[in-house]
Design a protein around this motif. Structure first.
Motif, PDB file in Angstrom:
ATOM      1  N   ARG A 224     -11.820   6.460   1.211  1.00 47.29           N
ATOM      2  CA  ARG A 224     -11.591   5.051   1.026  1.00 47.29           C
ATOM      3  C   ARG A 224     -10.262   4.838   0.587  1.00 47.29           C
ATOM      4  NH1 ARG A 224     -15.013   5.512  -4.357  1.00 47.29           N
ATOM      5  NH2 ARG A 224     -16.844   5.118  -2.964  1.00 47.29           N
ATOM      6  N   TYR A 225      -9.530   5.846  -0.103  1.00 47.44           N
ATOM      7  CA  TYR A 225      -8.143   5.799  -0.424  1.00 47.44           C
ATOM      8  C   TYR A 225      -7.405   5.764   0.773  1.00 47.44           C
ATOM      9  CZ  TYR A 225      -9.814   7.016  -5.051  1.00 47.44           C
ATOM     10  OH  TYR A 225     -10.452   7.086  -6.247  1.00 47.44           O
ATOM     11  N   LEU A 226      -7.758   6.586   1.970  1.00 47.74           N
ATOM     12  CA  LEU A 226      -6.742   6.187   2.979  1.00 47.74           C
ATOM     13  C   LEU A 226      -7.023   4.870   3.620  1.00 47.74           C
ATOM     14  CD1 LEU A 226      -7.408   9.619   5.025  1.00 47.74           C
ATOM     15  CD2 LEU A 226      -5.755   9.131   3.498  1.00 47.74           C
ATOM     16  N   ASP A 227      -8.283   4.204   3.428  1.00 48.56           N
ATOM     17  CA  ASP A 227      -8.506   2.983   3.660  1.00 48.56           C
ATOM     18  C   ASP A 227      -7.604   1.662   3.136  1.00 48.56           C
ATOM     19  OD1 ASP A 227      -9.342   0.188   3.883  1.00 48.56           O
ATOM     20  OD2 ASP A 227     -11.507   0.896   3.558  1.00 48.56           O
ATOM     21  N   TRP A 228      -7.531   1.970   1.783  1.00 43.70           N
ATOM     22  CA  TRP A 228      -7.010   1.044   0.830  1.00 43.70           C
ATOM     23  C   TRP A 228      -5.429   1.271   0.863  1.00 43.70           C
ATOM     24  CZ3 TRP A 228     -10.354   2.671  -3.914  1.00 43.70           C
ATOM     25  CH2 TRP A 228     -11.552   2.121  -3.560  1.00 43.70           C
ATOM     26  N   VAL A 229      -4.982   2.343   1.056  1.00 41.09           N
ATOM     27  CA  VAL A 229      -3.304   2.456   1.454  1.00 41.09           C
ATOM     28  C   VAL A 229      -3.030   1.913   2.527  1.00 41.09           C
ATOM     29  CG1 VAL A 229      -3.269   4.734   2.652  1.00 41.09           C
ATOM     30  CG2 VAL A 229      -1.695   4.321   0.696  1.00 41.09           C
ATOM     31  N   VAL A 230      -3.697   1.490   3.360  1.00 41.91           N
ATOM     32  CA  VAL A 230      -3.198   0.711   4.617  1.00 41.91           C
ATOM     33  C   VAL A 230      -3.518  -0.754   4.412  1.00 41.91           C
ATOM     34  CG1 VAL A 230      -3.381   0.361   7.209  1.00 41.91           C
ATOM     35  CG2 VAL A 230      -3.383   2.684   6.119  1.00 41.91           C
ATOM     36  N   THR A 231      -4.844  -0.913   4.178  1.00 42.71           N
ATOM     37  CA  THR A 231      -5.442  -2.262   4.115  1.00 42.71           C
ATOM     38  C   THR A 231      -4.934  -3.149   2.732  1.00 42.71           C
ATOM     39  OG1 THR A 231      -7.439  -1.719   2.864  1.00 42.71           O
ATOM     40  CG2 THR A 231      -7.580  -1.742   5.644  1.00 42.71           C
ATOM     41  N   GLY A 232      -4.919  -2.298   1.624  1.00 44.41           N
ATOM     42  CA  GLY A 232      -4.236  -3.317   0.540  1.00 44.41           C
ATOM     43  C   GLY A 232      -2.819  -3.717   1.000  1.00 44.41           C
ATOM     44  N   PRO A 233      -1.873  -3.025   1.313  1.00 49.46           N
ATOM     45  CA  PRO A 233      -0.581  -3.756   1.880  1.00 49.46           C
ATOM     46  C   PRO A 233      -0.796  -4.781   2.821  1.00 49.46           C
ATOM     47  CG  PRO A 233      -0.377  -1.164   1.483  1.00 49.46           C
ATOM     48  CD  PRO A 233      -1.767  -1.535   1.443  1.00 49.46           C
ATOM     49  N   LEU A 234      -1.949  -4.631   3.699  1.00 54.12           N
ATOM     50  CA  LEU A 234      -1.838  -5.819   4.750  1.00 54.12           C
ATOM     51  C   LEU A 234      -2.409  -7.024   4.155  1.00 54.12           C
ATOM     52  CD1 LEU A 234      -3.573  -3.727   7.684  1.00 54.12           C
ATOM     53  CD2 LEU A 234      -0.995  -4.275   7.309  1.00 54.12           C
ATOM     54  N   ILE A 235      -3.361  -6.898   3.114  1.00 54.10           N
ATOM     55  CA  ILE A 235      -3.913  -8.097   2.312  1.00 54.10           C
ATOM     56  C   ILE A 235      -2.839  -8.794   1.772  1.00 54.10           C
ATOM     57  CG2 ILE A 235      -5.385  -9.029   0.594  1.00 54.10           C
ATOM     58  CD1 ILE A 235      -7.223  -6.664   1.523  1.00 54.10           C
ATOM     59  N   LEU A 236      -1.814  -7.771   1.025  1.00 52.66           N
ATOM     60  CA  LEU A 236      -0.564  -8.565   0.331  1.00 52.66           C
ATOM     61  C   LEU A 236       0.270  -9.009   1.213  1.00 52.66           C
ATOM     62  CD1 LEU A 236      -0.110  -5.714  -2.223  1.00 52.66           C
ATOM     63  CD2 LEU A 236      -1.152  -8.109  -2.775  1.00 52.66           C
ATOM     64  N   THR A 237       0.467  -8.430   2.437  1.00 57.55           N
ATOM     65  CA  THR A 237       1.398  -9.026   3.631  1.00 57.55           C
ATOM     66  C   THR A 237       0.827 -10.476   3.983  1.00 57.55           C
ATOM     67  OG1 THR A 237       2.059  -6.777   4.226  1.00 57.55           O
ATOM     68  CG2 THR A 237       2.505  -8.655   5.661  1.00 57.55           C
ATOM     69  N   ASP A 238      -0.455 -10.669   4.228  1.00 51.43           N
ATOM     70  CA  ASP A 238      -1.034 -11.741   4.486  1.00 51.43           C
ATOM     71  C   ASP A 238      -0.570 -12.918   3.398  1.00 51.43           C
ATOM     72  OD1 ASP A 238      -2.173 -11.599   7.040  1.00 51.43           O
ATOM     73  OD2 ASP A 238      -3.964 -10.802   6.012  1.00 51.43           O
ATOM     74  N   LEU A 239      -0.902 -12.587   2.142  1.00 46.37           N
ATOM     75  CA  LEU A 239      -0.535 -13.486   1.110  1.00 46.37           C
ATOM     76  C   LEU A 239       0.945 -13.902   0.971  1.00 46.37           C
ATOM     77  CD1 LEU A 239      -2.908 -12.030  -1.812  1.00 46.37           C
ATOM     78  CD2 LEU A 239      -3.275 -14.349  -0.189  1.00 46.37           C
ATOM     79  N   ALA A 240       1.877 -12.839   1.342  1.00 45.63           N
ATOM     80  CA  ALA A 240       3.024 -13.041   1.244  1.00 45.63           C
ATOM     81  C   ALA A 240       3.637 -13.638   2.346  1.00 45.63           C
ATOM     82  CB  ALA A 240       4.035 -11.810   1.547  1.00 45.63           C
ATOM     83  N   LEU A 241       3.046 -13.742   3.755  1.00 45.88           N
ATOM     84  CA  LEU A 241       3.322 -14.578   4.826  1.00 45.88           C
ATOM     85  C   LEU A 241       2.904 -16.058   4.393  1.00 45.88           C
ATOM     86  CD1 LEU A 241       2.212 -12.319   7.745  1.00 45.88           C
ATOM     87  CD2 LEU A 241       4.638 -13.039   6.792  1.00 45.88           C
ATOM     88  N   LEU A 242       1.812 -16.221   3.933  1.00 47.98           N
ATOM     89  CA  LEU A 242       1.120 -17.347   3.598  1.00 47.98           C
ATOM     90  C   LEU A 242       2.119 -18.179   2.456  1.00 47.98           C
ATOM     91  CD1 LEU A 242      -1.050 -19.526   4.037  1.00 47.98           C
ATOM     92  CD2 LEU A 242      -2.550 -18.557   2.308  1.00 47.98           C
ATOM     93  N   SER A 243       2.610 -17.523   1.375  1.00 45.90           N
ATOM     94  CA  SER A 243       3.507 -18.134   0.479  1.00 45.90           C
ATOM     95  C   SER A 243       5.095 -18.122   1.040  1.00 45.90           C
ATOM     96  CB  SER A 243       3.219 -17.376  -0.687  1.00 45.90           C
ATOM     97  OG  SER A 243       3.738 -16.050  -0.552  1.00 45.90           O
ATOM     98  N   LYS A 244       5.148 -17.427   2.172  1.00 44.55           N
ATOM     99  CA  LYS A 244       6.603 -17.507   2.850  1.00 44.55           C
ATOM    100  C   LYS A 244       7.441 -16.659   1.801  1.00 44.55           C
ATOM    101  CE  LYS A 244       6.054 -21.642   5.723  1.00 44.55           C
ATOM    102  NZ  LYS A 244       6.784 -22.653   6.303  1.00 44.55           N
ATOM    103  N   SER A 245       7.163 -15.458   1.408  1.00 42.22           N
ATOM    104  CA  SER A 245       7.958 -14.734   0.494  1.00 42.22           C
ATOM    105  C   SER A 245       9.125 -14.000   1.091  1.00 42.22           C
ATOM    106  CB  SER A 245       7.031 -13.513  -0.043  1.00 42.22           C
ATOM    107  OG  SER A 245       5.963 -14.369  -0.770  1.00 42.22           O
ATOM    108  N   ASP A 246      10.113 -13.698   0.429  1.00 43.39           N
ATOM    109  CA  ASP A 246      11.066 -13.103   0.900  1.00 43.39           C
ATOM    110  C   ASP A 246      10.847 -11.694   1.135  1.00 43.39           C
ATOM    111  OD1 ASP A 246      11.200 -12.466  -1.507  1.00 43.39           O
ATOM    112  OD2 ASP A 246      13.079 -13.153  -2.218  1.00 43.39           O
TER     113      ASP A 246
END
Length: 372
Positions: free
Chosen positions: A214-236
């Motif tokens: 599950r940690y191998l899962d989270w170390v990849v999917t966690g950043p992907l979720i955050l990237t989605d949020l960053a793209l939605l908010s157009k973060s730098d």
């Protein structure tokens, strides 16, 4: 010339020396018997509820049962020990005639020899019978069911997200990332359901089941979720790197803590919690961005992510990785539900807003790439 009472002293020592040897053998037998019983209880099958609280609070029988139960459940008879103790007590406390003393010594010798033989058998049994735990055979049924539910939910979600992406005129980065989030989690849950990516940890105070996949899962999917949020908010770019980096550090700290023992593992938990708090702070900063990017969708997804992710460190500290106060079935069930909400629920909510009619005019993959 020796003192007059030395003969009496020597006589008493010669009389009690065999009795003390017999008592030594009796205590050694009890010690070996208790050690073997503790070994068996330590490696009991997971279905018995002995690991990490099992499905409840444990057996609750105490150590006295570990000593006396083998007398009545084992194939080794308790009578040699009872005879030996009785003879030792009687021989030491009561005077007997010469013939009776020989009978008592004969009984003591027979019981003494029997206990030595039985102790040898127990020692050989402890050396030869090292219980092993294999997965998925030793999973409780409820754990297997929860893992299967997690796999099916992620698998179906991945198919739906993939279809939602390819059915658009222009696919978006968010559709692609959301598909990968569900697909990676589906692989992780299937591996755990099949008995891969799981370790039976015996170095802690009690045996624990650690799902390191599950940690191998989270170390990849966690950043992907955050990237989605960053793209939605157009973060730098610096904000995205900071979000991803702190998330990776949080997961790594949790994994190292899960594989170590107390008290060191709790320091890793605290370190991971600090990195997770930094992630939350960055998300809240982007939620209140001055440009107003993201709107209500960003607000809902950010709070959904924060509220669900709070569950993970709490389950860590009370579950198998931490104190073990939470049963294994409850732990897996809570994390499965949290994963489905944080990934599948998040994905549907996100893509529903991306696919809204007002979003069709400007494809998000074109507008977001200038911020990555």
């Amino acid at each position: 010339m020796s003192p007059p009472h030395s003969g009496i002293s020597d006589f008493r020592w010669e009389r009690y020396k065999p009795l003390s040897n017999s008592l030594h053998v009796a205590f050694r037998y009890l010690y070996i018997l208790r050690s073997v019983t503790l070994l068996k209880s330590r490696h009991a099958p997971l279905a018995s509820g002995a690991v990490s609280g099992g499905d409840g609070s444990g057996s609750g029988r105490g150590e006295a049962a570990l000593i006396f139960d083998p007398f009545f459940s084992s194939r080794l008879s308790p009578f040699p020990l009872l005879v030996l103790v009785s003879v030792v007590v009687a021989r030491g406390l009561f005077p007997f005639g010469c013939a009776m003393e020989r009978v008592m010594d004969g009984l003591r010798w027979i019981a003494h020899s029997s206990l030595i033989f039985m102790s040898t058998l127990l020692s050989a049994e402890a050396a030869a019978e090292e219980p092993t735990v294999t997965f998925p055979d030793d999973y409780p049924n409820s754990v297997r069911h929860f893992l299967l539910i997690g796999f099916l939910g992620m698998f179906i979600g991945a198919i739906v997200f993939f279809y939602m992406g390819i059915s658009r005129k222009v696919n978006t980065v968010m559709h692609v990332l959301t598909f990968f989030i569900a697909a990676i989690s589906a692989c992780s849950y299937y591996a755990e359901w099949a008995g891969l990516g799981v370790e039976y940890k015996t170095t802690d105070t009690t045996p624990r089941v650690i799902f390191w996949a599950r940690y191998l899962d989270w170390v990849v999917t966690g950043p992907l979720i955050l990237t989605d949020l960053a793209l939605l908010s157009k973060s730098d770019t610096p904000t995205i790197i900071s979000l991803v980096g702190n998330m990776v550090l949080y997961v790594i700290c949790g994994l190292i803590g899960a594989l170590t023992v107390a008290p060191y593992k709790y320091m890793w938990w605290v370190a991971g919690l600090i990195f997770l708090i930094i992630v939350f702070m960055l998300l809240l900063q982007r939620l209140n961005n001055a440009e107003g990017y993201g709107g209500d969708a960003l607000k809902g997804l950010t709070w959904l992510t924060i509220l669900v992710w709070i569950v993970y460190p709490i389950v860590w500290i009370v579950g198998s990785e931490g104190t073990g106060a939470l049963g294994l079935s409850q732990e897996v069930g809570i994390l499965t539900i949290a994963d489905l909400i944080a990934k599948i629920g998040f994905g549907f909510y996100l893509l529903a807003n991306v696919d809204a009619p007002e979003s069709e005019s400007v494809p998000l993959n074109q507008s977001s790439q200038q911020y990555v």
